[in-house]
Scaffold this motif. Structure first.
Motif, short mmCIF file in Angstrom:
data_model
loop_
_atom_site.label_atom_id
_atom_site.label_comp_id
_atom_site.label_asym_id
_atom_site.label_seq_id
_atom_site.Cartn_x
_atom_site.Cartn_y
_atom_site.Cartn_z
N TYR A 185 0.82 -1.20 0.00
CA TYR A 185 0.00 0.00 0.00
C TYR A 185 0.86 1.26 0.00
CZ TYR A 185 -3.50 -3.32 1.87
OH TYR A 185 -4.34 -4.38 2.07
N ASN A 191 -5.41 2.59 4.66
CA ASN A 191 -5.72 1.47 3.76
C ASN A 191 -6.64 0.46 4.42
OD1 ASN A 191 -3.86 2.09 1.41
ND2 ASN A 191 -2.41 2.14 3.13
N LEU A 193 -9.04 -3.04 3.78
CA LEU A 193 -9.06 -4.23 2.93
C LEU A 193 -10.45 -4.84 2.85
CD1 LEU A 193 -7.61 -6.50 1.33
CD2 LEU A 193 -7.17 -7.62 3.53
N CYS A 195 -11.79 -8.41 1.03
CA CYS A 195 -11.20 -9.58 0.40
C CYS A 195 -12.25 -10.66 0.17
CB CYS A 195 -10.07 -10.13 1.29
SG CYS A 195 -9.14 -11.48 0.56
N HIS A 224 -9.20 -1.25 -0.73
CA HIS A 224 -8.52 -2.20 -1.63
C HIS A 224 -9.32 -3.50 -1.71
CE1 HIS A 224 -4.70 0.16 -1.69
NE2 HIS A 224 -5.19 0.58 -0.54
N LYS A 259 -1.37 -13.07 -0.42
CA LYS A 259 -2.38 -12.31 0.33
C LYS A 259 -1.85 -11.71 1.63
CE LYS A 259 -5.61 -15.45 0.73
NZ LYS A 259 -6.91 -16.06 1.06
N TYR A 262 -1.40 -7.88 2.21
CA TYR A 262 -2.63 -7.09 2.14
C TYR A 262 -3.39 -7.14 3.47
CZ TYR A 262 -1.77 -6.75 -2.84
OH TYR A 262 -1.19 -6.47 -4.05
N ALA A 266 -3.06 -3.75 6.41
CA ALA A 266 -4.33 -3.02 6.38
C ALA A 266 -4.66 -2.46 7.76
CB ALA A 266 -5.46 -3.95 5.93
N LEU A 269 -10.00 -5.10 8.22
CA LEU A 269 -10.77 -5.78 7.18
C LEU A 269 -12.22 -5.34 7.27
CD1 LEU A 269 -10.86 -8.22 5.04
CD2 LEU A 269 -11.80 -9.52 6.96
#
Length: 357
Positions: A185, A191, A193, A195, A224, A259, A262, A266, A269
């Motif tokens: 990122y 940021n 996430l 997913c 993202h 993964k 990410y 982050a 989530l």
């Protein structure tokens, strides 16, 4: 023990990921694992020592069925684990036709009452009555033991399929060593996430709409998406319509260790699904020491994050409620990574593997 694990394929979805983790977890415990896929929709996967992969999907359909029968009747297997309702249906029919004596664990991985309510195609109008006819029969004859991946999903499964009992297994989740994982990122951004497969069940459009009402107050925010799926064109069109191109990044599908960064880097989530029997990505986030903001859908999130202990739950699907929750969660003080990792402890390879044995 020698263990046979069955799934439809390896290509997409959380269940395919769970099966790969389960194979690895059982092999680490010293078991010999044969992993069988029934459809020819494969991707290259490096299985660890102790795991053999058989792709029956390459065979013509009649040969495939008899190859499955041979495996189910093989007395060298100490445990047979079948995954997904439609695979359980095929395996169950085979067990019924050929009088298979080995007891089979059939894992559902869905919340049937909500999952099938949104399925309108003809095949589901055929499959659902078959499920409700065959599954109770197989349970009564002690050919199948049914399982699901959370307590409430198991209760829902028992009621929907008219079963006497559905037990619970835990999904094993990858174990990371996050030392020296570089961030994917921009470091001047906040940021977040999201997913998973980009499908209507995940309700990602709610995220995008909620984000559009937050960016003015939090201009450094970036959402993202890690995953792909049939909803990608619609989600991209929504982002363009709301002028969010610099706030929403579609990262594409990431596999295995791809993964980790990410999740690890982050802020948290975000999940807005209509239903989750388990919610694998919730535990993947917690295992990296990352909290979760999730809608309180049936049934996985509340159980995994323990009613909000390891994140925040939002009731319902009103945009204003998710906007308020998003702002509040961003501003809230987060705990140390070690605290959130505690929430993933029951889903470690060792702990989860034992629930299947």
């Amino acid at each position: 023990m020698r263990i046979l694990i069955l799934n439809d394929h390896l290509k997409v979805g959380g269940v395919a990921v769970v099966c790969r983790h389960l194979c690895k977890a059982l092999a680490q415990q010293g078991h010999s694992v044969v992993f069988v896929t029934l459809k020819d929709a494969e991707q290259q996967v490096d299985f660890p020592k102790g795991v053999e992969h058989l792709n029956l999907g390459k065979l013509p359909i009649i040969q495939r069925f008899f190859a499955l029968k041979k495996l189910l009747c093989d007395p060298s297997f100490d445990r047979i684990i079948s995954n997904k309702d439609h695979v359980n249906l095929v395996v169950g029919l085979c067990a019924f036709l050929f009088s298979v004596s080995q007891r089979i664990i059939g894992v559902s991985h869905t919340v049937p009452s909500t999952y099938y309510a949104r399925k309108k195609s003809l095949k589901y109008k055929i499959f659902i009555p078959l499920y409700r006819l065959l599954f109770p029969y197989l349970e009564k004859k002690k050919v199948f033991e049914f399982r699901n991946v959370s307590e409430d999903a198991a209760k829902d499964c028992a009621e929907f399929f008219k079963l006497q009992h559905v037990g619970v297994v835990q999904n094993p989740v990858f174990e990371t060593n996050p030392v020296c994982i570089e961030t994917p990122y921009a470091q001047d951004k906040l940021n977040i996430l999201a997913c998973g497969r980009l499908t209507s069940e995940k309700n990602f459009s709610l995220m995008i709409e909620s984000l559009s009402l937050v960016v003015e107050d939090i201009p450094n925010i970036q959402l993202h998406f890690v995953g792909d799926g049939e909803e990608l064109p619609q989600l991209k069109a929504q982002v363009k319509r709301l002028n969010l191109e610099k706030y929403v990044i579609f990262e594409g599908r990431k596999e295995g260790e791809e993964k980790y960064p990410y999740f690890y880097h982050a802020e948290f989530l975000w999940m807005t699904s209509f239903s989750e029997s388990f919610g694998l990505v919730l535990v993947e986030a917690l295992s990296c020491g990352v909290p979760v903001l999730s809608v309180d859908c049936p049934y996985g999130p509340a159980e995994v994050i323990q009613g909000g202990k390891y994140g925040k739950l939002v009731s319902g699907y009103k945009v204003k409620d998710h906007v308020a929750a998003l702002k509040e969660f961003i501003q809230s003080e987060k705990k140390e990574r070690s605290y959130y990792k505690q929430g993933a402890a029951p889903y470690s390879y060792k702990e989860a593997a034992e629930t299947y044995l």
